[in-house]
Each structure stands twice: as C-alpha cells, then as structure tokens.
Scaffold this motif. Structure first.
Motif, PDB file in Angstrom:
ATOM      1  N   ALA A  82       0.837  -1.206   0.000  1.00  0.00           N
ATOM      2  CA  ALA A  82       0.000   0.000   0.000  1.00  0.00           C
ATOM      3  C   ALA A  82       0.873   1.257   0.000  1.00  0.00           C
ATOM      4  N   ALA A  83       1.968   1.224   0.758  1.00  0.00           N
ATOM      5  CA  ALA A  83       2.886   2.368   0.777  1.00  0.00           C
ATOM      6  C   ALA A  83       3.516   2.576  -0.594  1.00  0.00           C
ATOM      7  N   ILE A  84       3.819   1.503  -1.284  1.00  0.00           N
ATOM      8  CA  ILE A  84       4.372   1.602  -2.635  1.00  0.00           C
ATOM      9  C   ILE A  84       3.342   2.192  -3.593  1.00  0.00           C
ATOM     10  N   GLN A  85       2.091   1.715  -3.478  1.00  0.00           N
ATOM     11  CA  GLN A  85       1.049   2.185  -4.396  1.00  0.00           C
ATOM     12  C   GLN A  85       0.793   3.692  -4.272  1.00  0.00           C
ATOM     13  N   ARG A  86       1.082   4.259  -3.098  1.00  0.00           N
ATOM     14  CA  ARG A  86       0.866   5.701  -2.913  1.00  0.00           C
ATOM     15  C   ARG A  86       1.828   6.534  -3.756  1.00  0.00           C
ATOM     16  N   VAL A  87       2.979   5.963  -4.119  1.00  0.00           N
ATOM     17  CA  VAL A  87       3.999   6.772  -4.817  1.00  0.00           C
ATOM     18  C   VAL A  87       4.446   6.146  -6.145  1.00  0.00           C
ATOM     19  N   ALA A 114       2.255  -5.118  -5.152  1.00  0.00           N
ATOM     20  CA  ALA A 114       1.727  -3.792  -5.498  1.00  0.00           C
ATOM     21  C   ALA A 114       1.480  -3.619  -6.988  1.00  0.00           C
ATOM     22  N   GLY A 115       1.910  -4.591  -7.801  1.00  0.00           N
ATOM     23  CA  GLY A 115       1.749  -4.479  -9.251  1.00  0.00           C
ATOM     24  C   GLY A 115       2.912  -3.793  -9.925  1.00  0.00           C
ATOM     25  N   ALA A 143      11.045   4.047  -9.651  1.00  0.00           N
ATOM     26  CA  ALA A 143      10.241   5.132  -9.107  1.00  0.00           C
ATOM     27  C   ALA A 143      10.350   5.176  -7.594  1.00  0.00           C
ATOM     28  N   VAL A 144      10.654   4.022  -6.998  1.00  0.00           N
ATOM     29  CA  VAL A 144      10.703   3.888  -5.547  1.00  0.00           C
ATOM     30  C   VAL A 144      11.926   3.073  -5.169  1.00  0.00           C
TER      31      VAL A 144
END
Length: 608
Positions: A82-87, A114-115, A143-144
């Motif tokens: 979920a933290a990854i999906q935010r950014v 996270a996809g 990206a992260v």
C-alpha cells in the motif's frame, strides 16, 4: 508435493504437484499461478506456521532469531505494498536497497504484490560494488527505493550523489505500520507479467537486467523441486546467499511453492564464522530434509575454517548441498566431504549444478541419489573443441565435473553458434536453452534481447540429439556458456567471453588458474585470474596465501612460469601477486576476470 500422514490435514489446501503437470508429465502451471497467489494460498492454509526465519549475528548478546509466519508476512506485504502504491504506478520499478534480513524479503514480495516490478539490489555499503549499483539503478530507473531505517542514511546519501537518473521516492520498510494495509488496492497479476528484474553478476560484462515473468519463476521453482526431489513438505531451506542474487531469491521462492520455510543469515555472518552455516544446516537436518546452495569458495572456506570440534553435536544426515559455480570444482567437493563425513554428511549430499540468470536460475543437476562425479579430458582436444576422456593419471588430463541432467520441461542443446547446428555428444559448443523458465529478455535492450533470447536452431541431430519435445520452430537462449553432453550428463567447460586465445589456440582460464595454484604454495587457491592482453600474451594475477606476505616471491614466480609452459605450452608474459581480497569479484563471489583485465590494462589493479 504430495501430503502424507505425518502432516496436518490443513496442508491439503496447498498446491499439489499434480496441479503443475499436464497429462504427459510436462510442467504446466495452473492459471493464475503467481508468486503472490502462492503466498496467499499458504496464508490461507498454513498461516500460523513459520515462513521465514532470520539468524541475526550482529548483536553483542549472540544470535537473535527473528521469524515471520505466513499470516504475519501477509500483513506486512499488504502494508508495504500500500505504501508503494501511494507513490508508484503499475509497472514502475521498485528497487530494494536493504541489508540482508526479513525486511528485504517483505520488500521484494511487496513490490510484486503492489503491481510494480521488483528490482532486488543491495544497500550501498557493500564494498567494491558501487559502480554496479549505479549501473543497475540507472538502467532500471526505479520510481521507488525500499530500504530500512538502519540503512536509510547511507541510501539517501548514495542517491543524492547520483545525477544520471531520476530521484526515486524512499519507503522505509520497517517504519510502515501494519494498519496501512487497509489502503491496499488489490491488483490482478498475470503469469506473463514481469515479477522482477534480475541483474546479472557482471562476471564477463556490465550487469544487465533480465525480465523474469511469474510464469518463468514459478516454472523454475517447480523444476528445482522435481530435480532435487523436494516433494516431501518437511523440506526446508538454509541460505546465507545475498537476496539480490538469483540463487538467494530462489531460496526464498521455495517456501512460497510448498509452504515450508527458509532460514536465512547474512553473507558477512557466514564469511566471519562459516560454522554458523553448518550449525543452521544441522538444526534443519533434525527437523527433516534441508536444502542449501553455495559456490565453490564457500565449500572450500567452510572446510578450512568451519569444521566443528570432533564429537560436536552436528547432524548433517538430511542435508542437500547445491554447488553451482562455473565450473564446479571437484577439489572443493572432496574437501568438504572429507571434512564433514564424520558428522553424518552422505556422499550423495553435494549436487553439482548449472544455472544462469537468463533462465531464472536452474538448468541442470545430478540425480537425487547420485554422487558427484567427473571425467578426465585430454587438454589439447579440449582446446580444439572435443571432449576426449583419458585416464586420470595422464599428464595432460583436465578434470570436468558432471552437472547431471537437464530439468524437466527444459531443453539444453550444444550448438555451433556460427551455424546454429546441434553438435554430437562429446563435442564442445555453446549451450542453448529453451523452456518456460527462460526470462522474457533484457530490460530496455531490444537488440541484445533479439541476439541472446531469439536464437534459431537450424539443424538438429534428431533422435541422437537433445531436442525431443522442444519447440523446434521456437526461440532459444544463447547462454554464452560452453559445454558438452556425454553419457547422459551435461558438462559446463567455461564462458565464451573468458576463453584465452593465444596463437590461434583456445585455452580455458580456470585450467591455467589451477596450474598456477598447483605450482606455488604462495598462491591463494581459488583466487587466481588468467587472461590475455591485447597482444594475446598471457597474464596471471594471483592473491597471496595467508601468512606469505614476507616471503620472497621470486621462486614462486619462476615455478609458475615453468609449470604453465610445461602443461599448457604457453609462455607467461606477466605474473602479478596481490594481497588477499585485491582481485575483483562479482557480487555473487565469482572471479570478475573482465574487471581484473580492465584494471590491469589501466594500471589500477590492487589500487583500491
């Protein structure tokens, strides 16, 4: 992966081997079989059992054991995903720059959940490999970046110093609360999606990212389970291998398939005290079968420095040890067997194997009940491309260890790459591979992908060859590895890029390197690099053995020159002796001959 009476009924919900095979016994994964789907299945059926255990040897009070059950892992994956999906958006790359540990495991799987596409790398404090990390990050453009609180300062400093790729967002894995998992948005993963980029070791060229799909990694894990005979659910893993390495990742992949667990430790903990590896294997051996893997140097090091005292409470009766170097060393195998036979190690325990990152990892190994074996080949014929067996006491005999049989639903043919023609058994050529375990290609390298992953086999040997069941109209992976088939076994003789060409004749560097180590006790065995300079003159670079720093090197230099000339007919243009640790190695511990040669030619060898 069948259940038996010794296991609780809840395990019947786990994936069964029959689900992974078609009517002809070929590997065909069930629809939707991704790493995350396998983990979810384990959470549903064996959620309260241990998934991963980490042995932390860094504290002052001795070993600290940290564990994650499947249910705990599931909660951590949802939160970090979920933290990854935010950014990050779907398909973005997410690099893991974290120390060895359970947070690394969480980060890797969470990126996939996270996809996004996971990029397993390493924290910048790994000495001597900053350039490789820069190359991989610049190539993947994540990206992260996932890291831990302990490594955050070092990671941030490293990223701030980079100007040639975009600045990624930072997510600190161990600071993400479980409650964040409530915001996770479910992602439908396809088996053809890329799960992660596996960066090659950089032994013969700069590292490149291999696109590994869910189908490839799932197929390869099943291939390993079948080849090593890990059908008993009470089989567990033990590994100190870096989790950014393909075999390190496989050691955390096994449990996802069969619902067992893996015990992990850091490479540093192993190197400092290799007996820790043995103790962890012994503990696992008392629970059931335990599988581990390591390159040549680890078996040699452990036989030298990791043997417990006579009569120690060590039980290695149920241990399976994969050795997967290029090429496998019989001296390493024999030394380890001799050292640990008193502790119950069976002669069938060590399994010479062959693998390559472009094939996810695993290609071949010897049979479960087979002992490691070798043949002796004529040196001159070997250089001319033929494997001609000779008696062991022949002066020109070169030992070659058998890597066994190719995995189910994978094909390995030995090919003349100039013509695309399959060669007869006993003839040396390039190993080409086919199977659903092969990666999709190189990340953002269409020309390299076309050249390496899209080879066409133009002529086969029919029933006398090794293509039965393969798609003859399909693509093949050109591995860059040389080898041959003989008497049902695959042998790997070396890398095409490492061959030493002098006066029109080909020589294998590891053969010359072994001669150098035999010639002088001053040389540290396993730490020798041989290569040709631009004028096709032979150069030897060797590290000094322990305790030899004050010895006069001249007798050793003379002995090396005499013995290399006698055995190989090659004059030595230069011998460079260096202190221990000076020869560059890859992040997986292999000799980096390309980097060694480049440093020699630049005059910077041993300067770091």
């Amino acid at each position: 992966m069948t259940c038996d009476a010794h296991h609780p009924p809840s395990r019947t919900g786990l994936i069964q081997i029959e689900e992974c095979l078609d009517g002809n016994g070929n590997i065909r994964l069930p629809p939707g079989t991704t790493l995350i789907a396998l983990i979810d299945r384990n959470i549903a059926n064996v959620g309260d059992t241990v998934a991963y255990r980490y042995l932390d040897h860094t504290g002052p009070a001795g070993t600290r054991t940290v564990e994650l059950t499947w249910s705990q892992l599931g909660r951590r994956l949802r939160a970090v995903a979920a933290a990854i999906q935010r950014v990050a958006a779907r398909g973005d790359r997410v690099a893991v720059l974290a120390p060895q540990g359970l947070d690394y495991v969480v980060g890797f799987f969470a990126a996939i959940k996270a996809g996004t596409i996971a990029v397993p790398l390493f924290a910048p404090e790994l000495p001597g490999h900053a350039e490789r990390l820069e190359t991989a990050l610049g190539d993947a453009e994540p990206a992260v970046v996932l890291t831990t609180a302990a490594a955050l300062g070092t990671v941030r400093q490293f990223l701030n110093a980079q100007n040639h790729f975009r600045r990624p967002e930072l997510v600190v894995i161990d600071e993400v609360p479980d409650a964040d998992g409530d915001a996770f948005a479910e992602v439908e993963l396809d088996v053809e999606d890329v799960s992660h980029l596996q960066y090659t070791s950089g032994a013969t060229r700069p590292p490149v990212g291999v696109e590994i799909t869910h189908r490839a990694v799932g197929t390869n894990l099943v291939q390993m389970i079948l080849s090593i005979d890990m059908l008993d659910r009470n089989t567990h893993g033990v590994s100190w291998l870096p989790l950014y390495h393909d075999m390190g990742l496989s050691m955390i992949g096994f449990p996802a398939v069969y619902g067992g667990h893996s015990t992990l430790m850091s490479p540093t903990a192993f190197v400092r005290r290799p007996e820790r590896w043995i103790e962890a294997l012994s503990d696992g051996s008392r629970e059931g079968r335990v599988v581990t893997a390591a390159p040549n140097f680890a078996y040699e090091w452990t036989a030298q420095r990791g043997v417990p005292a006579a009569g120690a409470d060590i039980d290695l009766r149920n241990v399976v040890l994969i050795i997967g170097s290029e090429p496998v060393s019989m001296a390493a195998i024999n030394g380890f067997n001799d050292a640990f036979a008193p502790f119950g190690l069976p002669p069938t325990a060590i399994k010479p194997s062959y693998g390559i990152a472009e094939a996810t990892l695993f290609v071949a190994t010897i049979a479960p009940m087979a002992e490691a074996s070798l043949v002796y080949l004529d040196r001159a014929a070997l250089g001319a491309g033929r494997a001609v067996p000779v008696p062991a006491d022949t002066p020109a005999a070169v030992p070659q260890v058998a890597c066994g049989q190719v995995a189910r639903s994978q094909w390995a043919v030995v090919v003349d790459p100039a013509t695309g023609t399959e060669l007869p058994d006993g003839h040396i050529g390039e190993i080409w591979l086919q199977g659903n375990n092969i990666g999709r290609g190189y990340w953002r390298r269409p020309a390299d992908t076309e050249r390496t992953f899209r080879a066409r086999l133009r002529d086969t040997r029919g029933a006398a060859g090794h293509t039965a069941g393969a798609d003859l109209d399909g693509h093949w992976l050109q591995t860059g590895d040389l080898g041959f088939h003989l008497d049902g076994d695959l042998f790997v003789t070396g890398r095409t890029a490492d061959l030493i060409s002098v006066g029109g004749h080909q020589h294998y560097p590891h053969d010359i390197e072994a001669t150098v180590a035999d010639a002088a006790a001053l040389v540290r065995r396993g730490y020798v690099a041989a290569f040709a300079d631009p004028d096709e003159k032979l150069v030897i670079v060797a590290e000094r053995a322990a305790g030899t720093a004050r010895q006069d090197p001249q007798p050793a230099l003379a002995a090396i020159e005499v013995e290399v000339l006698r055995r190989h007919g090659l004059p030595v243009a230069d011998v460079v002796l260096l202190p221990a640790g000076a020869i560059p190695r890859t992040t997986s511990g292999k000799l980096a001959r390309r980097a060694c040669r480049e440093q020699y030619l630049r005059g910077t060898l041993g300067a770091h």
